[in-house]
Design an enzyme around this catalytic site. Structure first.
Site, PDB file in Angstrom:
ATOM      1  N   HIS A 272      11.367  -6.253 -38.655  1.00 36.74           N
ATOM      2  CA  HIS A 272       9.995  -6.611 -39.042  1.00 36.74           C
ATOM      3  C   HIS A 272       9.095  -6.775 -37.814  1.00 36.74           C
ATOM      4  CE1 HIS A 272      11.855  -7.594 -42.969  1.00 36.74           C
ATOM      5  NE2 HIS A 272      12.810  -8.110 -42.223  1.00 36.74           N
TER       6      HIS A 272
ATOM      7  N   SER B 224      -9.749   6.801 -19.093  1.00 32.20           N
ATOM      8  CA  SER B 224     -10.872   6.707 -20.020  1.00 32.20           C
ATOM      9  C   SER B 224     -12.132   7.156 -19.297  1.00 32.20           C
ATOM     10  CB  SER B 224     -11.028   5.256 -20.474  1.00 32.20           C
ATOM     11  OG  SER B 224     -12.356   4.992 -20.865  1.00 32.20           O
TER      12      SER B 224
ATOM     13  N   LYS C 207      -8.413   2.001 -17.491  1.00 32.87           N
ATOM     14  CA  LYS C 207      -7.494   2.458 -18.528  1.00 32.87           C
ATOM     15  C   LYS C 207      -6.455   3.460 -18.053  1.00 32.87           C
ATOM     16  CE  LYS C 207      -7.314   1.507 -22.302  1.00 32.87           C
ATOM     17  NZ  LYS C 207      -8.085   1.891 -23.488  1.00 32.87           N
TER      18      LYS C 207
ATOM     19  N   GLU D 185       0.904   9.440 -28.082  1.00 33.96           N
ATOM     20  CA  GLU D 185       0.067   9.351 -29.282  1.00 33.96           C
ATOM     21  C   GLU D 185      -0.092  10.715 -29.932  1.00 33.96           C
ATOM     22  OE1 GLU D 185      -3.623   6.890 -28.540  1.00 33.96           O
ATOM     23  OE2 GLU D 185      -2.608   6.648 -26.633  1.00 33.96           O
TER      24      GLU D 185
END
Ligand code: ARG
Length: 458
Positions: free
Chosen positions: A158, A279, A285, A292
């Site tokens: 979980h 970024s 960043k 992804e």
């Protein structure tokens, strides 16, 4: 009105350009050009050997095809949408080259068995490539697991800290998934390694062809035994798309974990600069874009599976033009998974694992609660009672703002006289992991055993 088609005999009017474009597949099926020529080479060799066409003419056709193959490989062939698909484009280029004798190539053959042959050849080659890449990915995981047998990390259920585990154990779970993927693609090969050539349009042919010979020439295991099945079967592609979907699901899961692991909240790993991006506005960043993207690309791979399943559903035997829709999804999936496997392998090889931080994140939590319950149970207390006692202690600690390992022995003694000073050793994460000797458990010996087995298989 367009120029004359290879199938133009029974037509009075030609197709309008925009209709022709709707029906054409040359924009994408040209990816199979080499396989189409190789299939034709096998076919014409057999036509000459069996005397279906004179050997001299077969030789002329062969030479023409070989020249086309070289021209294609050096990027010199251009295709024309008015020739609809790769099959008719090649035949028309051959006609330009050697004249009307080229028209004998299509004796005892249809585009229906021809296109199926091309697809089998294409996918057989791709499956080989996929299996090689998967073997590499598995070896990367294996090496990393071997390095991290004794690296402690939180194991989750979980997404909550559950019990500490070995990072090597975690990696070996993925290793097993990719092994099953390899097995599925290997089985897929069995259904791909069949030759449809000679099924002709649907019913076979009256010419004395030798299907075994063309199958051998193309390197297939055997010819299809039923001509209708040969031209209308796309199961081998569906299997590929289904296997690829499962593979992408696995890659997406590990990528999701990598994305979490390199967040500020986890800080378990740092990806190399080569597999990260920045970024355009936030100078600080460093984003895990590649992970992804693999996660994101699982969407198109699943989509391709559902696309083809839907095309195939309710299709009557044998060939229907709907089947032309089988290609783009297959190409897209093959191209997507081959690069995704490489990216994932590269990302894993080059990432830095912060093992101290990983281990430390199991120190300030209750992931050793099971150890305390097991400790009491091993001293004869029924596990249910042990569970209750530990649950209460966890609650007590939560309120006091400390952990099980911070409870003084005196307090433990009040709770149960079964508890002795060795409890602190039992509660340490390393001991918790190390002692899990059950077969396939996270104990260091078990992880090393898994790695040893895997090395033998790979
Ligand atoms: N371009 C077609 C395809 O990809 C080739 C087979 C065409 N056959 C036919 N009978 N129209 O399926």
């Amino acid at each position: 009105m367009a120029e004359k088609k290879l199938w133009g005999g029974r037509f009075e009017a030609g197709l309008e350009k925009w209709v022709e474009e709707f029906g054409a597949s040359i924009s994408f099926d040209q990816k199979m050009a080499e396989f189409d020529i190789k299939g034709s080479l096998a076919h014409v060799t057999m036509l000459g050997e069996t005397g279906i066409i004179p050997q001299k003419e077969a030789d002329t056709i062969k030479k023409g095809l070989e020249e086309l193959l070289v021209a294609y490989q050096s990027g010199e062939l251009t295709f024309d949408v008015s020739n609809e698909d790769i099959h008719m484009n090649i035949e028309s280029l051959l006609t330009e080259k050697i004249g009307s004798v080229a028209g004998k190539l299509h004796t005892a053959r249809s585009r229906n068995d021809q296109v199926a042959t091309d697809m089998h050849l294409y996918l057989k080659a791709k499956l080989g490539e996929v299996l090689e890449k998967l073997a590499h990915l598995r070896s990367v995981l294996l090496a990393l697991a071997e390095e991290h047998v004794e690296t402690i990390m939180p194991g989750y259920t979980h997404l909550q800290h559950a019990q500490p585990i070995s990072f090597g154990h975690h990696l070996m779970a993925y290793y097993n998934m990719f092994t099953r993927d390899s097995e599925r693609f290997t089985f897929n090969l069995k259904h791909t390694d069949l030759s449809p050539l000679g099924a002709a349009a649907l019913a076979g042919t009256t010419f004395p062809i030798d299907r075994q010979r063309t199958s051998d020439l193309m390197g297939f295991a055997a010819p299809y035994s039923n001509s209708l099945d040969a031209v209308s079967d796309r199961d081998f592609i569906l299997e590929f798309l289904a296997n690829s979907s499962i593979l992408m699901m696995h890659m997406s899961r590990i990528c999701e974990e990598i994305i979490s692991w390199c967040s500020q909240e986890f800080r378990f790993v740092t990806l190399s600069d080569t597999f990260s991006t920045g970024s355009s506005i936030m100078p600080q960043k460093k984003n895990p874009d590649m992970a992804e993207l693999i996660r994101g690309k699982s969407g198109r791979v699943y989509g391709n599976l559902f696309g083809l399943l839907t095309v195939m559903k309710s299709l009557p035997l044998a060939y229907n033009k709907d089947l032309q829709e089988d290609k783009e999804g297959m190409f897209d999936t093959a191209e997507t998974i081959t690069v995704a496997i490489d990216i994932l392998a590269g990302m894993l090889t080059s990432m830095t694992v912060h093992k101290e931080h990983m281990a430390a994140s199991t120190e300030k939590d209750f992931s050793n609660a099971t150890e305390l319950a097991d400790y009491l149970a091993s001293k004869g207390l029924p596990f249910r009672q042990a569970h209750e006692i530990v649950g209460k202690l966890v609650l007590e600690c939560s309120k006091a703002g400390h952990y099980l390992q911070d409870i003084p022995l005196a307090r433990y003694k009040e709770v149960s006289d079964l508890i002795d000073a060795d409890i602190y050793e039992t509660l340490s994460s390393k001991t918790a992991v190390e002692r899990r000797h059950s077969l396939g458990g996270t104990g260091f010996d078990q992880v090393s055993w898994q790695i040893k087995q895997a090395k033998q298989d790979l």
